[in-house]
Design an enzyme around this catalytic site. Structure first.
Site, PDB file in Angstrom:
ATOM      1  N   ASP A  17       0.885  -1.170   0.000  1.00  0.00           N
ATOM      2  CA  ASP A  17       0.000   0.000   0.000  1.00  0.00           C
ATOM      3  C   ASP A  17       0.919   1.214   0.000  1.00  0.00           C
ATOM      4  O   ASP A  17       1.708   1.403   0.937  1.00  0.00           O
ATOM      5  CB  ASP A  17      -0.859  -0.060   1.269  1.00  0.00           C
ATOM      6  CG  ASP A  17      -1.802   1.129   1.394  1.00  0.00           C
ATOM      7  OD1 ASP A  17      -1.547   2.190   0.775  1.00  0.00           O
ATOM      8  OD2 ASP A  17      -2.791   0.997   2.131  1.00  0.00           O
ATOM      9  N   VAL A  40      -6.177   4.794  -5.547  1.00  0.00           N
ATOM     10  CA  VAL A  40      -5.010   5.245  -4.793  1.00  0.00           C
ATOM     11  C   VAL A  40      -5.168   6.725  -4.402  1.00  0.00           C
ATOM     12  O   VAL A  40      -4.694   7.153  -3.340  1.00  0.00           O
ATOM     13  CB  VAL A  40      -3.709   4.955  -5.588  1.00  0.00           C
ATOM     14  CG1 VAL A  40      -3.517   5.841  -6.759  1.00  0.00           C
ATOM     15  CG2 VAL A  40      -2.493   4.996  -4.679  1.00  0.00           C
ATOM     16  N   ASP A  41      -5.867   7.481  -5.215  1.00  0.00           N
ATOM     17  CA  ASP A  41      -6.127   8.903  -4.927  1.00  0.00           C
ATOM     18  C   ASP A  41      -6.894   9.048  -3.604  1.00  0.00           C
ATOM     19  O   ASP A  41      -6.491   9.799  -2.692  1.00  0.00           O
ATOM     20  CB  ASP A  41      -6.943   9.473  -6.104  1.00  0.00           C
ATOM     21  CG  ASP A  41      -6.981  10.990  -6.153  1.00  0.00           C
ATOM     22  OD1 ASP A  41      -6.335  11.626  -5.311  1.00  0.00           O
ATOM     23  OD2 ASP A  41      -7.657  11.533  -7.049  1.00  0.00           O
ATOM     24  N   TYR A 132      -8.874   3.964 -14.798  1.00  0.00           N
ATOM     25  CA  TYR A 132      -8.623   4.460 -16.164  1.00  0.00           C
ATOM     26  C   TYR A 132      -8.387   3.341 -17.181  1.00  0.00           C
ATOM     27  O   TYR A 132      -8.194   3.607 -18.361  1.00  0.00           O
ATOM     28  CB  TYR A 132      -7.477   5.476 -16.170  1.00  0.00           C
ATOM     29  CG  TYR A 132      -7.887   6.861 -15.685  1.00  0.00           C
ATOM     30  CD1 TYR A 132      -9.192   7.127 -15.299  1.00  0.00           C
ATOM     31  CD2 TYR A 132      -6.955   7.899 -15.628  1.00  0.00           C
ATOM     32  CE1 TYR A 132      -9.561   8.396 -14.857  1.00  0.00           C
ATOM     33  CE2 TYR A 132      -7.327   9.177 -15.190  1.00  0.00           C
ATOM     34  CZ  TYR A 132      -8.627   9.418 -14.809  1.00  0.00           C
ATOM     35  OH  TYR A 132      -8.996  10.675 -14.390  1.00  0.00           O
TER      36      TYR A 132
HETATM   37  N1  AR6 Z   1      -1.385   1.623  -2.932  1.00  0.00           N
HETATM   38  C1  AR6 Z   1      -0.869   1.248  -4.126  1.00  0.00           C
HETATM   39  N2  AR6 Z   1      -1.629   1.050  -5.222  1.00  0.00           N
HETATM   40  C2  AR6 Z   1      -2.954   1.235  -5.092  1.00  0.00           C
HETATM   41  C3  AR6 Z   1      -3.567   1.629  -3.881  1.00  0.00           C
HETATM   42  C4  AR6 Z   1      -2.722   1.830  -2.769  1.00  0.00           C
HETATM   43  N3  AR6 Z   1      -3.193   2.210  -1.583  1.00  0.00           N
HETATM   44  N4  AR6 Z   1      -4.914   1.717  -4.105  1.00  0.00           N
HETATM   45  C5  AR6 Z   1      -5.130   1.383  -5.384  1.00  0.00           C
HETATM   46  N5  AR6 Z   1      -3.964   1.077  -5.984  1.00  0.00           N
HETATM   47  P1  AR6 Z   1      -6.482   3.907  -9.715  1.00  0.00           P
HETATM   48  P2  AR6 Z   1      -6.076   5.294 -12.296  1.00  0.00           P
HETATM   49  C6  AR6 Z   1      -3.695   0.665  -7.372  1.00  0.00           C
HETATM   50  O1  AR6 Z   1      -7.880   3.567 -10.092  1.00  0.00           O
HETATM   51  O2  AR6 Z   1      -6.353   4.047 -13.052  1.00  0.00           O
HETATM   52  C7  AR6 Z   1      -9.241   7.816  -9.123  1.00  0.00           C
HETATM   53  O3  AR6 Z   1     -10.606   7.916  -8.812  1.00  0.00           O
HETATM   54  C8  AR6 Z   1      -4.822   0.054  -8.155  1.00  0.00           C
HETATM   55  O4  AR6 Z   1      -4.969  -1.336  -7.803  1.00  0.00           O
HETATM   56  O5  AR6 Z   1      -6.216   4.376  -8.337  1.00  0.00           O
HETATM   57  O6  AR6 Z   1      -4.910   6.131 -12.703  1.00  0.00           O
HETATM   58  C9  AR6 Z   1      -8.643   9.165  -9.505  1.00  0.00           C
HETATM   59  O7  AR6 Z   1      -9.248  10.216  -8.812  1.00  0.00           O
HETATM   60  C10 AR6 Z   1      -4.310   0.220  -9.586  1.00  0.00           C
HETATM   61  O8  AR6 Z   1      -3.387  -0.818  -9.888  1.00  0.00           O
HETATM   62  O9  AR6 Z   1      -5.895   5.057 -10.702  1.00  0.00           O
HETATM   63  C11 AR6 Z   1      -8.916   9.234 -10.978  1.00  0.00           C
HETATM   64  O10 AR6 Z   1     -10.213   9.723 -11.253  1.00  0.00           O
HETATM   65  C12 AR6 Z   1      -3.524   1.528  -9.523  1.00  0.00           C
HETATM   66  O11 AR6 Z   1      -3.360   1.827  -8.127  1.00  0.00           O
HETATM   67  C13 AR6 Z   1      -8.801   7.810 -11.436  1.00  0.00           C
HETATM   68  O12 AR6 Z   1      -9.104   7.001 -10.299  1.00  0.00           O
HETATM   69  C14 AR6 Z   1      -4.187   2.702 -10.201  1.00  0.00           C
HETATM   70  O13 AR6 Z   1      -5.586   2.630 -10.019  1.00  0.00           O
HETATM   71  C15 AR6 Z   1      -7.394   7.472 -11.888  1.00  0.00           C
HETATM   72  O14 AR6 Z   1      -7.392   6.160 -12.380  1.00  0.00           O
END
Ligand code: AR6
Length: 189
Positions: A17, A40-41, A132
């Site tokens: 994480d 992650v955001d 995304y």
């Molecule tokens: N630590 C590490 N990786 C993580 C964590 C964490 N705590 N939580 C999720 N991931 P995403 P995107 C991974 O959807 O595709 C948001 O709503 C997750 O499993 O977070 O760039 C933003 O506000 C995946 O592999 O980001 C934008 O609107 C990776 O992080 C949109 O999502 C990215 O997933 C961005 O989408």
């Protein structure tokens, strides 16, 4: 341990994480609005506390939305980091809308900002491969190639570039891409 060593420093992979990592900068997979979201955001804003959103709002007022392929810097609130770099990756829409170069640009912008801020360590999530929907095989190749080429070719303060992948499956994809890259890199004679 998955590590590729360059003249400047190491690129490594781990499962975890990202909000638990200690580093100079943690990268957020944000959206252009910069006001938080899921994935992650959401995790970064929850773990870091309200000061991160306050700073994002000031950046929005000052410079408007952050386009895909770019990034902005805030403090890291209560995270174990000095900065959060909010990077905006592309939304996948089939692959013909410049998604690959835009993803590479987002990683490059983070690496350049980290260098500008004289940082030694940075943690990346897998940008764009969650909400995304960017296919992770291709995203991992772009992410790692961009970081390897930066760490091999640029003067930088960065010594520790860490990918923190959220699942074993994601880690396995990144590990096999890193292995492919390692085998194509020749040491100088
Ligand atoms: N630590 C590490 N990786 C993580 C964590 C964490 N705590 N939580 C999720 N991931 P995403 P995107 C991974 O959807 O595709 C948001 O709503 C997750 O499993 O977070 O760039 C933003 O506000 C995946 O592999 O980001 C934008 O609107 C990776 O992080 C949109 O999502 C990215 O997933 C961005 O989408």
């Amino acid at each position: 341990m998955y590590v590729l060593t360059t003249d400047n420093g190491a690129i490594s992979l781990k499962r975890g994480d990202i909000t638990h990592e200690t580093a100079d900068a943690i990268v957020n997979a944000a959206n252009s609005g910069l006001l938080g979201g899921g994935g992650v955001d959401g995790a970064i804003h929850r773990a870091g506390g309200p000061s991160i959103l306050e700073e994002c709002k000031l950046i929005r007022e000052d410079q408007g939305k952050c386009p895909s392929g770019s990034a902005v810097v805030t403090g890291a609130g209560s995270l174990k980091a000095k900065f959060v770099i909010h990077a905006v990756g592309p939304i996948w829409s089939g692959g013909n809308r410049n998604e690959g170069p835009t993803l590479a640009a987002a990683y490059s912008k983070c690496l350049n900002l980290a260098t500008e801020y004289s940082l030694a360590s940075i943690c990346f999530p897998s940008i764009s491969t969650g909400a995304y929907r960017f296919p992770i095989e291709e995203a991992a190749k772009i992410a790692l190639e961009t970081c390897v080429s930066f760490m091999r070719g640029k003067a930088t303060t960065l010594q520790d570039v860490r990918f923190v992948l959220f699942s074993d499956d994601d880690l396995a994809v990144y590990a096999s891409r890193l292995e492919e890259l390692s085998s194509t890199i020749k040491s100088p004679a």
